[in-house]
Scaffold this motif. Sequence first.
Motif, PDB file in Angstrom:
ATOM      1  N   TYR A  54       0.855  -1.184   0.000  1.00  0.00           N
ATOM      2  CA  TYR A  54       0.000   0.000   0.000  1.00  0.00           C
ATOM      3  C   TYR A  54       0.886   1.226   0.000  1.00  0.00           C
ATOM      4  CZ  TYR A  54      -3.198   3.567   1.624  1.00  0.00           C
ATOM      5  OH  TYR A  54      -3.927   4.709   1.738  1.00  0.00           O
ATOM      6  N   GLN A 113       3.434   8.031  -8.393  1.00  0.00           N
ATOM      7  CA  GLN A 113       2.605   6.831  -8.536  1.00  0.00           C
ATOM      8  C   GLN A 113       2.785   6.230  -9.930  1.00  0.00           C
ATOM      9  OE1 GLN A 113      -1.556   7.462  -7.881  1.00  0.00           O
ATOM     10  NE2 GLN A 113      -2.089   5.405  -8.505  1.00  0.00           N
ATOM     11  N   SER A 135       4.212   2.336  -9.783  1.00  0.00           N
ATOM     12  CA  SER A 135       3.309   1.223 -10.104  1.00  0.00           C
ATOM     13  C   SER A 135       3.899   0.249 -11.126  1.00  0.00           C
ATOM     14  CB  SER A 135       1.958   1.750 -10.591  1.00  0.00           C
ATOM     15  OG  SER A 135       1.288   2.400  -9.547  1.00  0.00           O
ATOM     16  N   ARG A 182       1.883  -6.608  -6.528  1.00  0.00           N
ATOM     17  CA  ARG A 182       0.636  -5.934  -6.910  1.00  0.00           C
ATOM     18  C   ARG A 182       0.383  -4.801  -5.921  1.00  0.00           C
ATOM     19  NH1 ARG A 182      -1.654  -9.468 -10.787  1.00  0.00           N
ATOM     20  NH2 ARG A 182      -3.066  -7.853 -11.491  1.00  0.00           N
ATOM     21  N   LYS A 191      -1.128  -1.325  -4.209  1.00  0.00           N
ATOM     22  CA  LYS A 191      -2.342  -0.516  -4.098  1.00  0.00           C
ATOM     23  C   LYS A 191      -1.846   0.892  -3.776  1.00  0.00           C
ATOM     24  CE  LYS A 191      -6.562   0.249  -1.543  1.00  0.00           C
ATOM     25  NZ  LYS A 191      -7.335  -0.082  -0.364  1.00  0.00           N
ATOM     26  N   THR A 216      -2.236   5.146  -4.263  1.00  0.00           N
ATOM     27  CA  THR A 216      -3.205   6.200  -4.501  1.00  0.00           C
ATOM     28  C   THR A 216      -2.507   7.549  -4.504  1.00  0.00           C
ATOM     29  OG1 THR A 216      -5.218   7.249  -3.704  1.00  0.00           O
ATOM     30  CG2 THR A 216      -3.792   6.307  -2.040  1.00  0.00           C
TER      31      THR A 216
END
Length: 168
Positions: free
Chosen positions: A2, A11, A15, A24, A26, A28
């Motif tokens: 996260y 980001q 990513s 993977r 998460k 924001t």
Amino acid sequence: MYGETLDGRLQAVASPYLLHLGVRPKLTSARSGRWPPHHEHGADIVLTNPPSNMSDVPGPGRRTGDRPYGPPPQGNDDFAWVQYVLGALVPGGRAVMVMPVKAGNSVNIAERGIRRALVRRGAVECVITLPSYLFSATPVPVSSVGAATRRASGARRHLVRRCPGAGG
């Protein structure tokens, strides 16, 4: 995994890199408030460059919560972030935080008390002073602070000093 950032460019870079590593994420690029809520499950590892030398809002809007090492001074939340990060870790979790060098040698009574408590309780594992101009936007030197929620029994602490002639 996260992560949060207010800069969408970070980001966009993080990513694909993490996906390339098989993680993977998460991530924001927005958050609901100044102090993001802790998630249901704690983090094993936190890597962060929190905002430096900033103050939370004064008065009734000031953040309340778990500050086991002591309340930070009203005008600077550097050590509020340190305690926030430590609170986000699972038992045995570790964190690395970029902090201004001033946080490590401030004469502010509250900050000095928090530093003392962090060291005495074994939360700080190391502090590495980095050079000025590491970040192009500021000449302020920073430190990388390694911290953990629990120290293994018998573990040693090491004090590292700048050696004469080592440069920097």
